[in-house]
Motif scaffolding. Structure first.
Motif, PDB file in Angstrom:
ATOM      1  N   UNK A  55       3.754  14.857  -4.644  1.00  0.00           N
ATOM      2  CA  UNK A  55       3.757  13.395  -4.598  1.00  0.00           C
ATOM      3  C   UNK A  55       2.352  12.840  -4.815  1.00  0.00           C
ATOM      4  N   UNK A  56       1.366  13.440  -4.138  1.00  0.00           N
ATOM      5  CA  UNK A  56      -0.010  12.968  -4.303  1.00  0.00           C
ATOM      6  C   UNK A  56      -0.445  13.092  -5.759  1.00  0.00           C
TER       7      UNK A  56
ATOM      8  N   UNK B  47      -4.321   7.141  -4.801  1.00  0.00           N
ATOM      9  CA  UNK B  47      -2.909   7.515  -4.834  1.00  0.00           C
ATOM     10  C   UNK B  47      -2.051   6.360  -4.405  1.00  0.00           C
ATOM     11  N   UNK B  48      -2.265   5.242  -5.016  1.00  0.00           N
ATOM     12  CA  UNK B  48      -1.700   3.983  -4.521  1.00  0.00           C
ATOM     13  C   UNK B  48      -0.497   3.524  -5.320  1.00  0.00           C
TER      14      UNK B  48
ATOM     15  N   UNK C 286      -2.424  11.012  10.908  1.00  0.00           N
ATOM     16  CA  UNK C 286      -1.181  10.273  11.136  1.00  0.00           C
ATOM     17  C   UNK C 286      -0.301  10.268   9.903  1.00  0.00           C
ATOM     18  N   UNK C 287      -0.913  10.031   8.753  1.00  0.00           N
ATOM     19  CA  UNK C 287      -0.167  10.023   7.491  1.00  0.00           C
ATOM     20  C   UNK C 287      -0.790  11.112   6.623  1.00  0.00           C
ATOM     21  N   UNK C 288      -0.251  12.319   6.752  1.00  0.00           N
ATOM     22  CA  UNK C 288      -0.892  13.488   6.154  1.00  0.00           C
ATOM     23  C   UNK C 288      -0.954  13.380   4.632  1.00  0.00           C
ATOM     24  N   UNK C 289       0.030  12.716   4.062  1.00  0.00           N
ATOM     25  CA  UNK C 289       0.063  12.621   2.605  1.00  0.00           C
ATOM     26  C   UNK C 289      -1.176  11.965   2.037  1.00  0.00           C
ATOM     27  N   UNK C 290      -1.705  10.979   2.745  1.00  0.00           N
ATOM     28  CA  UNK C 290      -2.886  10.310   2.190  1.00  0.00           C
ATOM     29  C   UNK C 290      -4.113  11.207   2.331  1.00  0.00           C
TER      30      UNK C 290
ATOM     31  N   UNK D 234       0.814  -1.203   0.000  1.00  0.00           N
ATOM     32  CA  UNK D 234       0.000   0.000   0.000  1.00  0.00           C
ATOM     33  C   UNK D 234       0.848   1.253   0.000  1.00  0.00           C
ATOM     34  N   UNK D 235       0.221   2.353  -0.369  1.00  0.00           N
ATOM     35  CA  UNK D 235       0.944   3.615  -0.340  1.00  0.00           C
ATOM     36  C   UNK D 235       1.422   3.909   1.069  1.00  0.00           C
ATOM     37  N   UNK D 236       0.542   3.685   2.055  1.00  0.00           N
ATOM     38  CA  UNK D 236       0.940   3.990   3.424  1.00  0.00           C
ATOM     39  C   UNK D 236       2.059   3.054   3.867  1.00  0.00           C
TER      40      UNK D 236
ATOM     41  N   UNK E  13       1.190  10.335  -7.708  1.00  0.00           N
ATOM     42  CA  UNK E  13       0.597   9.050  -7.327  1.00  0.00           C
ATOM     43  C   UNK E  13      -0.764   8.866  -7.977  1.00  0.00           C
TER      44      UNK E  13
ATOM     45  N   UNK F 197       8.721   8.171   0.325  1.00  0.00           N
ATOM     46  CA  UNK F 197       7.508   8.887   0.709  1.00  0.00           C
ATOM     47  C   UNK F 197       7.465   9.244   2.195  1.00  0.00           C
TER      48      UNK F 197
ATOM     49  N   UNK G 253       4.336  16.864  -0.297  1.00  0.00           N
ATOM     50  CA  UNK G 253       3.341  15.812  -0.460  1.00  0.00           C
ATOM     51  C   UNK G 253       2.269  16.141  -1.491  1.00  0.00           C
TER      52      UNK G 253
ATOM     53  N   UNK H  75      -6.869   4.535   6.940  1.00  0.00           N
ATOM     54  CA  UNK H  75      -5.634   5.250   7.263  1.00  0.00           C
ATOM     55  C   UNK H  75      -6.024   6.645   7.713  1.00  0.00           C
TER      56      UNK H  75
ATOM     57  N   UNK I 259       8.248  11.813   3.721  1.00  0.00           N
ATOM     58  CA  UNK I 259       7.748  13.153   4.015  1.00  0.00           C
ATOM     59  C   UNK I 259       6.240  13.149   4.250  1.00  0.00           C
ATOM     60  N   UNK I 260       5.561  12.163   3.693  1.00  0.00           N
ATOM     61  CA  UNK I 260       4.110  12.153   3.811  1.00  0.00           C
ATOM     62  C   UNK I 260       3.637  11.669   5.179  1.00  0.00           C
ATOM     63  N   UNK I 261       4.576  11.247   6.023  1.00  0.00           N
ATOM     64  CA  UNK I 261       4.202  10.914   7.411  1.00  0.00           C
ATOM     65  C   UNK I 261       5.186  11.587   8.379  1.00  0.00           C
TER      66      UNK I 261
ATOM     67  N   UNK J 299       4.981  13.847  10.459  1.00  0.00           N
ATOM     68  CA  UNK J 299       4.535  14.172  11.817  1.00  0.00           C
ATOM     69  C   UNK J 299       4.667  13.020  12.802  1.00  0.00           C
ATOM     70  N   UNK J 300       4.845  11.828  12.308  1.00  0.00           N
ATOM     71  CA  UNK J 300       4.998  10.704  13.246  1.00  0.00           C
ATOM     72  C   UNK J 300       6.399  10.109  13.182  1.00  0.00           C
TER      73      UNK J 300
END
Lengths: 255, 578
Positions: free
Chosen positions: B471-472, B446-447, B426-430, A134-136, B475, A146, B468, B422, A148-150, A152-153
């Motif tokens: 990137x999005x 965006x997978x 937590x995962x701002x990009x998504x 998955x993307x996540x 994606x 990727x 992001x 999701x 940068x897309x998380x 904050x954690x």
């Protein structure tokens, strides 16, 4: 910062996946005979009060523990060690395996990108996983494109530690990492929280218990009900339980 | 695949089928084809359940061939859930069978003037459309058994359950798997309601006597296919993780990350997630004699599915996927894997989207209709949907409608569609993708993480100012392209990490059609798909204000990391600037 060492735990608690890791450095070995006895160790002072459980049986006994590795087991480290030092030190996992196979790492719920920078404190939870879909899943990978897309954690090294002070942490193994490293930790023995272990044993089906050829508590052969009863009886004094599981696979690893 | 089967359900004298040349749509497949037809032929302001809407069913470019992973089928229309354009896709057998029958698409048009229920049988000799009111309100499982009894067990079915007949906005289109079970669903956006509005209960596909589709250059195709399969098998995600544990392998890591939406998006961790994780699920399936590794269609080499059996070893459902386990599990506070599997079975049988239903039940729990963690209450609520009670009609129309009816503020939807598993805090990009996707909140939009390999239009620096958002954008473009090939999205990992595997995919398409596609062509295809979809949505009334997450994501910090969604609106508005 000194390398994390095995200060409180016996060597047989931590093992490299010998058959899986071509370049593994096996620094300790312990006899894995079939006799039902508590494991012999050079230093088990910190677990001397723990109940010792030994299971011998079919492969599915060891496989069943994958559920328990999600809850985690306890190891001793030197406070302030880096993730790399913990994994390759007390856990004795080969660096190649860490770099190539363990793609997703969490330290106290924060994604770790740099295993040489993230330091581990007393009471920490360190979770190890293979690459995720998955993307996540891709975003959570250590140092991934990727990341940068998380952001904050992501783990940030803000804490100061008493370098070298003895500490205990919980290690969780997930998915392929649990499948590959789990049998090795079980063969040499691992310390689980007694409450987690009891819940795990209470949830086992008859299929699991039928697959156990022998069960021993502190060197004495018992049946499944007595094992559960022992875990309940000794709840107040012994928060940890030492478990060794011998199957054909784990014995092969242990050899 | 040189013709399109158009079935006018509202024709004078009863439904009529006509096969037309593929014409201006030549070279398109999957999502590219469904979105092209919908955007060109469906009035954007039409009622989604009216005669002017069309339901377009399209296999992928390589479906029906020996190409591995080519079995996805796209279902497109104007969505009754979002009010915008929709493409939902599914695995199973129909894509391969429809392609071998030579159809690039089936288009259901118009609306019957009577209230009869129809079934459509398609084989090498043609199309037979017949009234069959005995199928009314049958669940998908019983329906498929009846089709099997009538047409034999070499068929593939696409069907709707009672939810589709009742035209609920969460209704799905079921596709049968290799065992002829209705376990694969084009779930999102209410495509089943549109099929229900056309009064089509089942489309039965029979490719007996039809050969496998042949490539233009068999030698090159064979070589590319081998490299393709080798690439998929050697990658740790597609070759090991997914086969061993399925997509539910994500539960533990999302929980660790604090991005696992729990109890209607109020927490980022679920205490008992180990009881419902992929690792546990696989162990349960194996111990009971089910299967933890199983393909959803012939030609799948990843095999991320499985067979879930009950405590007595009897088949209950396919292995519930991550999104399903989350939606009915952690999101509702339920940690009972057997109950979750039962909910999955009921969703498949009644024909509803598991993500939408799980999100809806969580909203209902927040409204006080049931307690979080009460598995039996959740099962009862899904039965309400299947029976079509007044409460069930509300629930079956999704989380947004349910939230409105019961006065719930925390409703996790974008453009009316429920958010997947999701948490965007937590995962701002998504969150960027959820907000801006043409489909409503959609994790698969965006997978396809191949953007950095395509490198078309410039390499994106993930740490650059655009970060992001850029990137999005990439994606979403890449995903639209993969969706158009009809390939399973899970190929994305292998083509992301292994450039030679991405090249093998291009080589397969080129060898099959005698083309010379480059990575840039693929990128442009993705852009064209998104452009069509964005234009349709704009004409349907969507503005920048629809490209937003619900306000609570910006206001309520998500434990344990206590963060809110922070991407500014102006950055969201820049996603489609290319």
């Amino acid at each position: 910062m000194g390398r994390a060492g095995v200060l409180l735990w016996p060597d047989h608690l931590v093992v490299p996946p010998a058959s899986l890791l071509e370049a593994a450095t096996i620094r300790s070995q312990q006899s894995s005979g079939k006799a039902l006895s508590a494991p012999t160790t050079s230093d088990k002072s910190d677990i001397s009060n723990s109940i010792h459980i030994r299971l011998v049986g079919a492969e599915r006994v060891g496989q069943g523990f994958a559920e328990l590795f999600q809850k985690g087991f306890v190891i001793a480290i030197e406070e302030g060690a880096t993730v790399r030092e913990v994994v390759t030190g007390p856990m004795k996992v080969d660096a190649q395996y860490l770099d190539g196979r363990i793609n997703t790492i969490f330290l106290n719920g924060h994604t770790v990108d740099n295993v040489d920078a993230a330091r581990v404190g007393d009471g920490a939870v360190l979770s190890l996983s293979a690459a995720m879909p998955g993307f996540v899943g891709a975003a959570l990978r250590k140092g991934g494109f990727y990341a940068v897309m998380r952001a904050d954690i992501t783990h940030a090294q803000n804490n100061q530690y008493n370098a070298g002070r003895p500490a205990q942490i919980t290690v969780r193994l997930y998915n392929m990492v649990a499948k590959e490293l789990g049998p090795l930790f079980l063969a040499r023995g691992a310390c689980f929280r007694r409450s987690d272990l009891l819940e795990f044993f209470l949830g086992r089906s008859e299929i699991f218990w039928r697959a156990c050829a022998q069960i021993a508590v502190d060197g004495q052969e018992v049946d499944a009900d007595s094992l559960k009863a022992a875990l309940i009886t000794r709840a107040s004094t012994e928060p940890l339980a030492f478990v060794q599981v011998m199957t054909a696979t784990s014995e092969a690893h242990a050899r | 695949m040189d013709k399109i089967l158009r079935i006018d359900m509202g024709a004078e004298g009863g439904p009529k089928a006509v096969a037309t040349p593929v014409g201006e749509y030549a070279g398109l497949g999957g999502r590219a084809l469904t979105s092209a037809i919908v955007s060109k032929e469906v009035p954007p302001l039409c009622h989604p359940l009216g005669a002017d809407n069309k339901l377009v069913i399209a296999p992928g470019l390589l479906s029906g061939s020996t190409a591995a992973m080519s079995g996805r089928i796209s279902v497109g229309c104007k969505s009754p859930l979002t009010g915008g354009i929709k493409e939902a896709n599914a695995g199973g057998q129909p894509s391969q069978v429809l392609a071998r029958l030579g159809y690039a698409a089936i288009v259901l048009e118009g609306k019957p003037k009577d209230d009869n229920l129809y079934k459509i049988y398609i084989n090498k000799d043609g199309v037979k459309i017949s009234v069959d009111n005995s199928l009314r309100m049958l669940g998908n499982y019983d329906l498929v058994e009846k089709m099997k009894a009538e047409f034999g067990d070499k068929i593939a079915c696409m069907s709707i359950g009672p939810a589709g007949e009742m035209k609920m906005s969460a209704a799905s289109v079921a596709c049968t798997d290799m065992e002829l079970r209705p376990t694969r669903h084009a779930g999102r956006g209410g495509v089943g309601a549109v099929m229900g509005s056309k009064q089509v209960k089942a489309i039965v596909l029979d490719d007996a006597g039809m050969p496998m589709r042949q490539p233009k250059d068999p030698e090159k195709f064979r070589d590319a296919t081998k490299r393709w399969v080798d690439g998929l098998k050697k990658h740790p995600v597609t070759g090991e993780g997914l086969p061993a544990y399925g997509t539910n392998v994500l539960t533990n890591v999302l929980n660790e990350a604090g991005a696992y939406p729990t109890k209607n998006f109020t927490w980022g961790r679920f205490e008992n997630c180990n009881k419902i994780s992929g690792e546990t699920e696989a162990a349960v399936e194996t111990e009971r004699g089910g299967a933890a590794t199983h393909g959803c269609h012939r030609g799948c080499v990843i095999r991320c599915s499985g067979i879930y059996v009950n405590k007595d070893g009897q088949y209950l459902t396919k292995q519930p996927e991550y999104e399903t386990v989350w939606a009915h599990g952690g999101n509702c506070g339920i940690d009972d894997l057997d109950a979750i599997a039962m909910l999955d079975r009921l969703d498949d049988d009644y024909g509803v989207d598991t993500i939408e239903m799980g999100a809806t039940i969580a909203v209902a729990m927040e409204a006080g209709l049931a307690k979080f963690g009460d598995a039996q209450a959740a099962i009862n609520l899904v039965h309400e949907v299947g029976k079509g009670t007044p409460l069930g009609r509300i629930l079956g129309n999704g989380a947004a409608v349910t939230g409105k009816c019961f006065g719930v503020e925390r409703v996790p939807v974008v453009k009316g569609q429920a958010m997947p598993a999701y948490d965007p805090r937590g995962v701002q990009g998504i969150g960027v993708t959820y907000a801006t996707s043409t489909m409503g909140a959609d994790h698969t939009a965006g997978y396809a993480v191949a953007a950095n390999i395509l490198k078309v239009g410039g390499y994106v620096d993930p740490h650059g100012a655009e970060g992001q958002v850029a990137l999005s954008r990439d994606l979403q473009i890449a995903t639209a392209a993969v969706d158009s090939t009809g390939m399973c999205l899970f190929i994305a990992f292998a083509i992301m990490d292994q450039p030679e595997t991405f090249q093998a995919l291009l080589d397969m398409i080129n060898a099959f059609y005698g083309l010379n596609l480059t990575a840039e062509d693929v990128n442009n295809l993705g852009k064209a798909v998104l452009k069509n979809e964005r234009e349709f949505n704009a004409k349907a009334g969507f503005t920048a204000q629809h490209d937003r997450l619900p306000a609570f994501f910006k206001k309520e910090p998500l434990p344990p990391h206590n963060i809110v969604f922070k991407v500014p609106d102006e950055e969201l508005d820049a996603v489609f600037n290319w």
